[in-house]
Design a protein around this motif. Structure first.
Motif, mmCIF file in Angstrom:
data_model
loop_
_atom_site.group_PDB
_atom_site.id
_atom_site.type_symbol
_atom_site.label_atom_id
_atom_site.label_comp_id
_atom_site.label_asym_id
_atom_site.label_seq_id
_atom_site.Cartn_x
_atom_site.Cartn_y
_atom_site.Cartn_z
ATOM 1 N N THR A 117 2.240 -2.106 6.594
ATOM 2 C CA THR A 117 1.222 -1.071 6.803
ATOM 3 C C THR A 117 1.216 -0.164 5.593
ATOM 4 O O THR A 117 2.178 -0.109 4.824
ATOM 5 N N GLU A 118 0.166 0.559 5.417
ATOM 6 C CA GLU A 118 0.017 1.372 4.226
ATOM 7 C C GLU A 118 1.081 2.462 4.111
ATOM 8 O O GLU A 118 1.602 2.721 3.051
ATOM 9 N N THR A 119 1.434 3.105 5.265
ATOM 10 C CA THR A 119 2.459 4.159 5.254
ATOM 11 C C THR A 119 3.807 3.582 4.846
ATOM 12 O O THR A 119 4.526 4.178 4.062
ATOM 13 N N GLN A 120 4.113 2.418 5.384
ATOM 14 C CA GLN A 120 5.389 1.784 5.036
ATOM 15 C C GLN A 120 5.449 1.556 3.533
ATOM 16 O O GLN A 120 6.440 1.855 2.868
ATOM 17 N N MET A 122 3.818 3.094 1.216
ATOM 18 C CA MET A 122 3.903 4.364 0.518
ATOM 19 C C MET A 122 5.317 4.891 0.492
ATOM 20 O O MET A 122 5.823 5.327 -0.537
ATOM 21 N N ARG A 123 5.973 4.789 1.674
ATOM 22 C CA ARG A 123 7.356 5.260 1.747
ATOM 23 C C ARG A 123 8.257 4.473 0.807
ATOM 24 O O ARG A 123 9.080 5.016 0.107
ATOM 25 N N GLN A 126 7.679 5.547 -2.713
ATOM 26 C CA GLN A 126 8.305 6.837 -3.028
ATOM 27 C C GLN A 126 9.809 6.706 -3.227
ATOM 28 O O GLN A 126 10.384 7.266 -4.143
#
Lengths: 510, 121
Positions: A117-120, A122-123, A126
């Motif tokens: 998923t996109e949030t994963q 992104m994390r 980072q």
């Protein structure tokens, strides 16, 4: 259409192939699209058509082509197809293609896993970024200059200290080929001549760890200690070669100061000692008939201890020179029997004092060694005076010397790497002997055996270290055979340059 | 009776040498610095020179060189005296024309023997 399904094991992989392989692996790890990697490989293999197709997709239509299946684990992912140019060897190309295939298999397998998923994502990004910043900060803060050259020959890392040590701005060389850096180094004043070549040579070497020391004069005079080694990822993939340069200027300066200090102190100690020893000798040697026996004895003790102090100072000076590599050998044609005889004459008073009998077993016509006469005298003298001192009861001291041509003629216990032919010298006593435990430490400085009786005998624990250093400087070996209560035999070798019949004699028609 | 010029800046060692040589019947011309020693060496022409290498004013090696150059074949023997026990110093001494070299500390008897062998050798 001639197609060849092949999966041979490549037996000779070209260096350039290795480099491209690592480059592709890096691209893959960096997440670049599989088509980019394919383009790189197509150019490298000089092919017009290089395609990847899925399991059910049609193969390209070429007159001659090689096809290598792409598998990951048990899964069949597709195949990579290369159109052969006229004259190209299909076997060779198949082997080379098979060599590269795992990179694409891995990339395909990665593409086929379900998307994050996109949030994963992104994390993850980072976290990676933070880790990267942290590592960079650590590298920038280290006092060492660190360079890293990738497998493709490009300079991928150069730390801040690199600029300080060599005054070459990083932006001029980072990301460039190693040759750019080497040329930049050659153009830079104050750097040693061999440094650029050292970088060039090592950049192509993926196995060896090396190191050394050199001096730079600009921007600041520095002694730099360096080492270099190939580095691998945790998975074992070769990442390139690292160079680290450390400022060792202060260390060298301290070494030098220590040596100067010891030399100065030793020198200053000699002057008062000359008076102490000189005047006690003057009285003892003189015609002072009136001297009472106990006064004479006390004076003798003063003189004896002055002698010990002088010997200690000489030993410390030698050790200091040995440790700072300042011993200069002055080798000449050196017959060892002359050395032994000279030492025996000098130590005769000590032998008489201990009531020992000296037996000489010197083989006639020993070939001469190429050695520093005065150092050899020191070696034999240290061994012989030890033998005399550590044999408390009147005993027999044997000095042997023989010519050794074959390793089988060496006495048992000899090291395996004795340089032959050599002259073998042994000094045997009937004294206290040395325990097995002490034998291991015997050649270290200031080491003295633990035995109480041994401690009663005056000594500094420097003599044997000097012996070992001098013998090894001449290419020889030293070892011993001993057991407590059974006396000791110390052996050492000196390589000989000429055989038993020196060629010079032949030339002279002798 | 031979006259021996002894140049040594350490008074105790000078005394030691002086006593030993005088007890053996030699006449000693003592000197504690290099300049005096140089003057004495050239004005008095001693039969032998015993020179410390490190002298204030003028080094023993320099005196040795000048004496050997001035008197040529007639130059008296020179023995150098120093605490510098390194081979390189011995070589420098011999290169300056010295006949012998004694390393401190020395035994007075040895010193006398070396003096005798340099004189009558």
């Amino acid at each position: 259409m001639s197609s060849l399904y092949a999966h041979p094991i490549p037996d000779a992989i070209k260096d350039t192939d290795w480099r491209v392989f690592h480059h592709l692996a890096e691209l893959s790890a960096a997440g670049s699209p599989i088509w980019d990697q394919l383009t790189v490989l197509r150019r490298h293999l000089n092919a017009d058509i290089l395609t990847i197709s899925g399991p059910d997709e049609p193969l390209p239509n070429a007159a001659r082509q090689v096809i290598v299946p792409l598998t990951y684990g048990e899964r069949y992912l597709g195949q990579v197809c290369l159109a052969l140019s006229p004259g190209a060897s299909s076997e060779e190309m198949a082997a080379r293609l098979a060599f590269f295939a795992p990179v694409f298999a891995l990339a395909l397998a990665g593409e086929q896993t379900p998307d994050m998923t996109e949030t994963q994502e992104m994390r993850l990004y980072q976290a990676t970024q933070e880790e990267r910043d942290r590592l960079e900060a650590v590298l920038e803060a280290t006092n060492d200059a660190i360079l890293m050259i990738g497998t493709d020959g490009l300079l991928v890392t150069a730390t801040l200290q690199f600029e300080a040590f060599f005054s070459i701005p990083r932006y001029e060389v980072l990301g460039c080929n190693i040759n750019v850096l080497a040329e930049r180094i050659e153009a830079q004043p104050g750097l040693p001549a061999g440094m650029a070549d050292m970088l060039r040579v090592l950049a192509d070497n993926h196995t060896e760890s090396v190191g050394g020391e050199f001096e730079v004069t600009e921007p600041k005079r520095r002694v730099l200690a360096w080492y270099s080694l190939p580095v691998h990822s945790q998975a074992g993939l070769l990442l390139g070669r690292m160079f680290a340069f450390r400022d060792a200027t202060r260390e060298r300066e301290l070494d030098r100061m220590k040596t100067e200090f010891v030399t100065l102190v030793s020198h200053e100690l000699r002057t008062p000692l000359t008076s102490v020893k000189g005047f006690s000798d003057l009285i003892l040697e003189g015609d002072f008939e009136s001297l009472e026996d106990d006064v004479r004895e006390y004076l003798r003790i003063i003189a004896l201890n002055a002698d010990r102090l002088i010997a200690l100072i000489n030993d410390i000076l030698d050790i200091t020179r040995i440790e700072s590599d300042r011993i200069e050998l002055h080798p000449t044609r050196c017959p060892m029997q002359d050395v032994i005889e000279q030492v025996a004459v000098c130590l005769q008073p000590l032998l008489d004092e201990h009531q020992h009998r000296l037996v000489m077993e010197i083989e006639p016509q020993l070939p001469a060694s190429w050695a520093d006469h005065s150092r050899m005298v020191q070696v034999v003298s240290n061994l012989l005076s030890n033998a005399i001192k550590y044999t408390l009861q009147p005993g027999v001291i044997t000095v042997q010397a023989s010519y050794i041509e074959a390793a089988s003629d060496l006495p048992s216990g000899a090291p395996h790497d004795v340089i032959l032919p050599c002259v073998l010298i042994g000094v045997q006593d009937t004294g206290l002997g040395i325990s097995e435990e002490d034998q291991g430490y015997l050649f270290q400085r200031f080491y003295r055996a633990k035995d109480v009786e041994v401690r009663m005998v005056g000594g500094t624990g420097l003599g044997l270290m000097i012996v070992k250093s001098f013998v090894e400087m001449h290419g020889g070996k030293v070892w011993l055979k001993s057991a407590l209560g059974e006396g000791s035999t110390f052996w050492f070798t000196v390589p000989v340059v000429e055989g038993k019949n020196p060629p010079r004699d032949k030339d002279a028609g002798v | 009776m031979s006259r021996i010029l002894v140049a040594e800046d350490e008074p105790h060692i000078l005394l030691l040498i002086q006593r030993k040589l005088e007890s053996a019947g030699y006449e000693v011309i003592p000197s504690t610095n290099g300049e005096d020693a140089m003057k004495l060496a050239l004005s008095d022409k001693p039969d032998l020179l015993l020179l410390d290498i490190m002298l204030p004013g003028c080094e023993g090696l320099e005196i040795c060189r000048v004496v050997k150059a001035t008197y040529g074949h007639q130059a008296p023997p020179v023995i150098l005296l120093s605490a510098l026990g390194q081979q390189i110093d011995v070589e420098a001494g011999m290169a300056a024309g010295a006949d012998d070299y004694i390393i401190k500390p020395f035994s007075p008897r040895q010193l006398l023997e070396r003096v005798q062998s340099a004189l009558y050798g």
